[in-house]
Design an enzyme around this catalytic site. Structure first.
Site, PDB file in Angstrom:
ATOM      1  N   TRP A   1      -0.550  24.768 -20.628  1.00 52.51           N
ATOM      2  CA  TRP A   1      -1.253  24.528 -21.893  1.00 52.51           C
ATOM      3  C   TRP A   1      -1.545  25.824 -22.633  1.00 52.51           C
ATOM      4  CZ3 TRP A   1      -3.211  20.697 -25.036  1.00 52.51           C
ATOM      5  CH2 TRP A   1      -4.203  21.093 -25.945  1.00 52.51           C
ATOM      6  N   MET A   2      -1.442  25.780 -23.973  1.00 51.28           N
ATOM      7  CA  MET A   2      -1.835  26.900 -24.837  1.00 51.28           C
ATOM      8  C   MET A   2      -2.597  26.341 -26.025  1.00 51.28           C
ATOM      9  SD  MET A   2       0.616  29.542 -26.969  1.00 51.28           S
ATOM     10  CE  MET A   2       1.510  28.188 -27.727  1.00 51.28           C
ATOM     11  N   ASN A   3      -3.638  27.080 -26.504  1.00 52.26           N
ATOM     12  CA  ASN A   3      -4.228  26.728 -27.791  1.00 52.26           C
ATOM     13  C   ASN A   3      -4.489  27.974 -28.633  1.00 52.26           C
ATOM     14  OD1 ASN A   3      -6.490  26.277 -25.589  1.00 52.26           O
ATOM     15  ND2 ASN A   3      -7.697  26.591 -27.434  1.00 52.26           N
ATOM     16  N   ASP A   4      -5.709  28.245 -29.067  1.00 51.99           N
ATOM     17  CA  ASP A   4      -5.986  29.188 -30.155  1.00 51.99           C
ATOM     18  C   ASP A   4      -5.332  30.559 -29.990  1.00 51.99           C
ATOM     19  OD1 ASP A   4      -7.713  27.071 -30.375  1.00 51.99           O
ATOM     20  OD2 ASP A   4      -9.500  28.265 -30.700  1.00 51.99           O
TER      21      ASP A   4
ATOM     22  N   GLN B   1      -5.321  31.387 -25.928  1.00 47.43           N
ATOM     23  CA  GLN B   1      -6.010  30.531 -24.979  1.00 47.43           C
ATOM     24  C   GLN B   1      -4.978  29.836 -24.093  1.00 47.43           C
ATOM     25  OE1 GLN B   1     -10.003  29.646 -25.696  1.00 47.43           O
ATOM     26  NE2 GLN B   1      -9.233  31.734 -25.600  1.00 47.43           N
TER      27      GLN B   1
ATOM     28  N   TRP C   1      -5.730  20.939 -21.482  1.00 51.63           N
ATOM     29  CA  TRP C   1      -6.752  21.955 -21.711  1.00 51.63           C
ATOM     30  C   TRP C   1      -7.702  22.059 -20.521  1.00 51.63           C
ATOM     31  CZ3 TRP C   1     -12.068  22.198 -21.967  1.00 51.63           C
ATOM     32  CH2 TRP C   1     -12.618  23.347 -22.551  1.00 51.63           C
TER      33      TRP C   1
ATOM     34  N   ASP D   1     -16.569  32.087 -31.626  1.00 51.87           N
ATOM     35  CA  ASP D   1     -15.376  32.620 -32.291  1.00 51.87           C
ATOM     36  C   ASP D   1     -15.681  33.765 -33.263  1.00 51.87           C
ATOM     37  OD1 ASP D   1     -14.325  30.458 -30.917  1.00 51.87           O
ATOM     38  OD2 ASP D   1     -14.246  29.184 -32.689  1.00 51.87           O
TER      39      ASP D   1
ATOM     40  N   GLU E   1     -15.492  26.372 -36.669  1.00 50.16           N
ATOM     41  CA  GLU E   1     -14.866  27.127 -35.595  1.00 50.16           C
ATOM     42  C   GLU E   1     -13.921  28.165 -36.191  1.00 50.16           C
ATOM     43  OE1 GLU E   1     -14.337  24.475 -31.756  1.00 50.16           O
ATOM     44  OE2 GLU E   1     -12.958  23.820 -33.306  1.00 50.16           O
TER      45      GLU E   1
END
Length: 678
Positions: free
Chosen positions: A158-161, A177, A185, A285, A339
């Site tokens: 998984w990857m996010n921001d 992330q 996540w 953030d 965010e």
């Protein structure tokens, strides 16, 4: 992660008591009726909240979660048996392995569990599927095709921001992330990659993992600031052992290493905790800092007060001791939690990027927030007053959260950085999946990053930004084909012979019949991309555009198009839309119709650029005034079966189209060789 001795940066600033970082002032003078209902005193590093070591607490927590899961599954099986339910048998294609029944989601009956919200961040699960019934019987071939070829994504999981992007000693650095353990996540760390050109990437060891009480529940999003003396500071949000959001400081262990492989967390973390009046999970953030004429740095952090989205401002001289400024940078009622706030200047007098600290004549400031409530990135242009430490939008009707968006598709948690290497402002954006978690788990990965975009002020309209893929992506162009003045009659589809059409860069211009424009009295004054039938909703002046990732019979197609409506006053409004409703035969994927209006000035032709890369399509209209990112999951329009078409579904106008289409090479995205250190 290396835990080496303090760098010059840490030695040059005094350590302070971590409980004295906050001033005793109410930051919300704009909300006089607000009571200070929250404040947080962090536990010292050596303290344990229950007398049990944090590592053991984590194992116990996992044990009880597992036990509860087993009990729940047992109960669920009993209920299913009692109701006479039968097990779905997946379809198996010869020579391929389909999703096993153990990973199938039963349509709307069982949804993915919520990801992120219980921990205090936005929802990280996509749950808006297109239909009911059993999940689609995905094959390995279908799932393998979905992996992109020139967009950045990890090898697996998984990857996010996007986090802390910057250019340093010849390398572009990108942190993100990442869950090292699964394709969903959770267990978030900071992964790290470097590039010479923003296209070809080398994976490096993790920069930061959750190994202290102040970030044990997640090393969340943050930003890099490059200081004039050559130091680098990284501020990031940590989720504590009590799931409180705090801000932490980290910095490179060795500034002489251009790869910045090893990172050190400041021994006095956290440097910031939620102030009075702010929820313990509504504080995250931090942005890149900007320098002020009084020789201090300022940084802003996203939050909310009730349903009012807001951005707090802090002042610091050493990135350890902070003063919370009176008031807020900006606040917009009804927009909810902000965010991934971003704040940066753009030039109104030239096509150049600006360092984050630039202020003065010929400069506007962009304020952007990712709205937790609807998962979209909104921005507005305005004026920054450094004396009052406030920002005012140029057009209150287009304020943050109620006006313009960076992207009208699947796009979130974006972050810019100033690229001093080429004098440009570069934008990163996260694009999540819109399929089922079961499919993500089967294929072993989830999410991609869009191609980095250059951001400029639109001097022609004076009211919006322009976003355009970085020029380096053009190095992937291979063979090209030109199609000049192709006439597409009303109600027709024209095939474009480009061979396999899964990796393309397309530039297209459209000219609509002038007589039709002049002769149309009125056409759908209430048109809306999302609610007016998509590409199938016919009007006199549209829709027309491209069918990408389509099969030969057009049973699957992703449609990117213009639609022109003419009001009773004679004025034209142009819409730019992307229709996924027929993008896949699968029932367990999202199929949205995205889009918005796009400014078109007198004398301009309608133009679009599309970057097609397997399961992602990035679309840019009128030089990047309106952008749409789509994730699509065809079942037949894949590999050699993927085709490209022009279409015109208007009822009363023909269109002349000219295109240049390149096949795109794959990017080199690999692990950095372990035996090489620069």
């Amino acid at each position: 992660m290396s835990r080496c001795s303090a760098s010059k940066f840490e030695q040059s600033v005094p350590l302070i008591n971590q409980h004295n970082n906050m001033v005793d002032t109410n930051p919300f003078r704009t909300f006089p009726d607000l009571e200070a209902t929250f404040s947080y005193t962090p536990l010292p590093e050596e303290a344990e909240p229950t007398g049990i070591p944090a590592s053991r607490l984590k194992h116990l927590k996992s044990f009880f979660i597992t036990l509860c899961g087993i009990l729940f599954l047992g109960l669920l099986m009993v209920l299913i048996h009692d109701q006479g339910s039968t097990t779905t048998t997946p379809v198996v294609v010869e020579g391929e392995r389909s999703l096993s029944s153990s990973t199938m989601i039963m349509g709307e009956n069982i949804k993915a569990v919520s990801r992120g919200v219980p921990e205090g961040v936005s929802e990280k699960s996509f749950r808006l599927f297109s239909g009911e019934g059993d999940s689609y019987p995905w094959t390995n071939a279908m799932l393998s095709w979905q992996r992109t070829s020139y967009h950045f994504q990890p090898q697996k999981n998984w990857m996010n921001d996007p986090n802390g992007p910057m250019f340093y000693k010849g390398w572009y650095h990108f942190f993100y992330q990442y869950n090292p353990d699964a394709a969903v996540w959770g267990n978030i760390v900071w992964a790290h990659a470097v590039s010479k050109d923003l296209i070809h990437w080398l994976y490096l060891p993790f920069a930061m993992v959750s190994d202290h009480w102040y970030d044990i529940n997640g090393v969340w999003s943050g930003s890099a600031t490059l200081l004039p003396d050559g130091n680098i500071v990284m501020l990031y949000t940590g989720s504590t052992n009590e799931s409180v959001q705090v801000q932490n400081l980290a910095y490179p262990a060795n500034l002489s290493d251009p790869l910045l492989i090893d990172w050190v967390k400041y021994s006095g973390n956290p440097v910031l905790v939620p102030p009075p009046g702010i929820g313990l999970k509504d504080y995250r953030d931090p942005t890149t800092a900007w320098y002020t004429p009084d020789r201090k740095w300022r940084v802003t952090i996203g939050s909310k007060v009730n349903t009012t989205g807001t951005s707090l401002v802090y002042q610091t001289e050493d990135f350890i001791s902070y003063e919370l400024m009176d008031g807020v940078l900006h606040a917009v009622p009804g927009t909810g939690m902000w965010e991934c706030v971003d704040f940066y200047p753009v030039s109104t007098i030239g096509d150049i990027g600006l360092d984050t600290s630039v202020i003065g004549a010929g400069v506007k400031h962009v304020l952007k927030a990712s709205l937790d409530d609807d998962k979209h990135d909104y921005y507005a242009l305005g004026t920054y007053d450094e004396e009052t430490e406030s920002w005012t939008p140029d057009n209150p009707a287009e304020d943050v959260g109620i006006g313009m968006r960076y992207d009208y598709g699947k796009y979130y948690a974006s972050k810019t950085f100033y690229d001093q290497n080429k004098g440009r402002r570069v934008l990163w954006g996260w694009t999540g999946e819109t399929d089922s978690e079961a499919a993500d788990i089967e294929k072993g990965w989830a999410s991609v990053q869009t191609i980095p975009r250059v951001v400029l002020f639109d001097n022609k309209t004076g009211s919006n930004l322009l976003q355009w893929p970085v020029e380096e992506v053009e190095s992937l162009r291979l063979t090209s084909k030109d199609f000049i003045n192709v006439e597409v009659g009303a109600g027709s589809v024209v095939p474009l012979d480009v061979g396999t059409a899964t990796q393309l860069d397309i530039i297209a211009e459209f000219e609509i019949d002038e007589e039709a424009l002049e002769g149309t009295m009125e056409a759908d004054v209430g048109y809306n991309c999302s609610t007016s039938g998509g590409a199938a909703g016919r009007g006199r002046l549209g829709p027309f555009g491209l069918l990408v990732l389509a099969d030969e019979s057009l049973s699957e197609q992703t449609t990117v198009y213009f639609y022109i409506s003419k009001g009773i006053d004679g004025n034209l409004t142009t819409f730019f839309c992307s229709d996924e409703s027929r993008s896949s035969k699968a029932n367990d994927v999202g199929k949205q119709v995205y889009g918005n209006t796009v400014p078109v000035l007198n004398g301009e032709k309608l133009s679009m650029r599309l970057l097609v890369d397997h399961s992602i399509v990035e679309s840019f209209a009128q030089g990047g005034r309106t952008c749409i990112t789509s994730r699509v999951y065809p079942t037949e329009a894949i590999y050699g079966a993927a085709r490209l078409f022009l279409f015109n579904n208007a009822t009363g106008a023909s269109v002349i189209t000219s295109l240049k289409i390149w096949k795109m090479n794959s990017a080199f995205i690999r692990p950095f060789p372990n035996d090489q250190r620069i």
